[in-house]
Enzyme design. Sequence first.
Site, PDB file in Angstrom:
ATOM      1  N   PHE A 177      48.014  36.146  43.004  1.00  0.00           N
ATOM      2  CA  PHE A 177      48.121  35.130  41.955  1.00  0.00           C
ATOM      3  C   PHE A 177      49.547  34.621  41.768  1.00  0.00           C
ATOM      4  O   PHE A 177      49.789  33.674  41.021  1.00  0.00           O
ATOM      5  CB  PHE A 177      47.602  35.682  40.628  1.00  0.00           C
ATOM      6  N   LEU A 211      46.855  32.617  30.806  1.00  0.00           N
ATOM      7  CA  LEU A 211      46.833  32.507  32.269  1.00  0.00           C
ATOM      8  C   LEU A 211      47.784  31.397  32.702  1.00  0.00           C
ATOM      9  O   LEU A 211      47.375  30.322  33.127  1.00  0.00           O
ATOM     10  CB  LEU A 211      45.414  32.236  32.779  1.00  0.00           C
ATOM     11  N   HIS A 255      42.356  38.823  46.587  1.00  0.00           N
ATOM     12  CA  HIS A 255      42.862  39.970  45.834  1.00  0.00           C
ATOM     13  C   HIS A 255      43.439  41.035  46.756  1.00  0.00           C
ATOM     14  O   HIS A 255      43.604  42.178  46.348  1.00  0.00           O
ATOM     15  CB  HIS A 255      41.746  40.600  44.987  1.00  0.00           C
ATOM     16  N   GLU A 261      50.923  31.748  34.842  1.00  0.00           N
ATOM     17  CA  GLU A 261      51.894  32.538  35.611  1.00  0.00           C
ATOM     18  C   GLU A 261      53.253  31.865  35.691  1.00  0.00           C
ATOM     19  O   GLU A 261      54.291  32.514  35.537  1.00  0.00           O
ATOM     20  CB  GLU A 261      51.352  32.804  37.015  1.00  0.00           C
ATOM     21  N   ALA A 308      48.875  40.444  43.427  1.00  0.00           N
ATOM     22  CA  ALA A 308      49.970  39.749  44.103  1.00  0.00           C
ATOM     23  C   ALA A 308      49.541  38.359  44.555  1.00  0.00           C
ATOM     24  O   ALA A 308      50.361  37.440  44.618  1.00  0.00           O
ATOM     25  CB  ALA A 308      50.447  40.574  45.297  1.00  0.00           C
TER      26      ALA A 308
END
Length: 661
Positions: A426, A398, A467, A400, A424
């Site tokens: 995140f 995790l 989300h 990004e 999207a």
Amino acid sequence: MYFNRAHISDEQLLAFHRALLYPRLVEEKMLLLLRQGKISKWFSGIGQEAIAVGATLALEPDEWILPLHRNLGVFTTRGLPLRRMFLQWQGSREGYSKGRERSFHFGSREHHICGMISHLGPQLSVADGIALAHTLAQRQKVTLAFTGEGGTSEGEFHEALNVAAVWDLPVIFLVENNGYGLSTPVAEQYRCAQLTDKAAGYGMHSMRVNGNNLLDVYHAVTNAKAYALQQQKPVLIEALTFRMRGHEEASGTRYVPPALLEEWAQQDPIHHYEAFLDYIGLLPAAQIGAVHRELKQQIEDDIHEVLTYADTHTDTAEELADIYARPRPQDSIPAATAPAAPEKRFINAISEALQTAMEQYPQLVLMGQDIAEYGGAFKITEGLVERFGKARVRNTPLCESAIIGAALGLSLMGYKSMVEMQFADFVSCGFNQIVNNLAKIHYRWGQAADVVIRMPTGAGVGAGPFHSQSNEAWFTHTPGLKVVYPATPADAKGLLLAALADPNPVMYFEHKALYRSVSGPVPEGWYTVEIGKARVVQPGTDISIITYGSGVHWALEYARQHPQPSLYILDLRTLLPLDYEAIREAVARTGKVLVLHEDTLTGGLGGEISAWIAEHCFHLLDAPVLRCASLDTPVPFAAALEKNFLAKSRLDQCIRRLAAY
């Protein structure tokens, strides 16, 4: 100071001396020119030369280095011509960045140097990507990335080290611990006794070295390289040194206790190394001055030729053209005309595009959380790992930001990559890499960022505020990015293949609510939909609706339910760059324009489109340009609240208002 020459020959020791001395003399000249106003800014590395020079000497010329702004010794040791570097420092178009970047914020593929950005940490992750490329190609090469002790406080430091450790990448992370981050001392930067302690948390080998001892640095990096290649694992080196001048010349050093400056002045790396050469009889003190004079004259000769170089030429067309790397024409293949293309769901079109691209490009790597055996959060990559292997279909931690940085590193090595954001929303965790590294690198020094970031986006599925965001407008303001947003299965496949063929960073938005609710004909095989070209969904004479993504389906549904007014529907498909000719034509067709999008009203793309129409198409308008967008709130969870939030709930009201003019 003790120097361990080990196996180093006399000739090498003398060459090492010139390599160490040269950047010091160049910098002394630059500081003089700075006071004379001949250059505008300088970040001094005086007292730290042994780290940059020693590390560079320990690597092969084709092993990538990612330096910082005090690492002049990397550039000089790699042999970049001083004349061109000086033009760079002057802001000349004849420098390495055509006057677009300052000091050491540039790279050179020829010399295997990747230019830094001011945010410092992101280059650590780029090193991961370069090392990954070497690993995939089974090349025995290391990558070395510099950071400072202040940079170890950044989240990118953790992410980059974590990814390198988890993926067993041969990266050397070299921390120059020079005592201060601008004016902040190390006591206010971290609490561990030494920075090498941080390596243990990643299961990583570490070393601590006297950064003012040229041979200690050389041996440390040599040993780190041997370990990294033999074990295929990363290494952390902490090099202790001191910053003898300000963060940059204007900041000064008043915050440093005078006694500390005096203490470190006694550890000057050049004085000690010259004393060592004198001690072993290789370069007597009487001859050292001659070397200084020779190099100083060489510097004077190189600088004199370009010192008064006048460079006032500007070319707006060239500036705009250099935002993007140019795609290869052979990668753009329109869909072949077929009498009956098979019907496929939106989600299957995306999966098919990924599989087709993996077959087309053997150096395409897919990366994302849970995309391998699990197949991704929406099962789009399901089955790809079995077909193409875990080396190319990679689960990621995790991290990004680090993964996007690694994607850029892969691009430096000629690889393509696709990074899947699980949602999207995140992408905010990787925002810095996208807008400051990927988007600007081609404009800065001509390096393409061949990266596609897939963005499952949008509301309508009851996923709540974290989300469901439509955040495409975040990126349409960033020159250097391309932003695409398909509405049909055929476009979903064709635009994704075009994005993967394109050498520029592309943000690919795919609406989650369309995955399994929309089907349509999808041509077989490889084809592309041109990025930057809108599509007329249906002709009309009364009102033009300019939209994209889910808005296309809302407009079509409304048109089916309301035969009047006659609606001209334009699907933008690409949001950056926009198809302004298609927008102009949409305005001309009806004289009344509604810009429809799922994003919130304030700051949404509709504002930009409306402004452009008002500026360029005012004479074609019969009514004000209206916008229909979602509420200026986060996306709510409850079904009734979400329905009220979405722009679709106000579409009828907006069309009636516009029709009344």
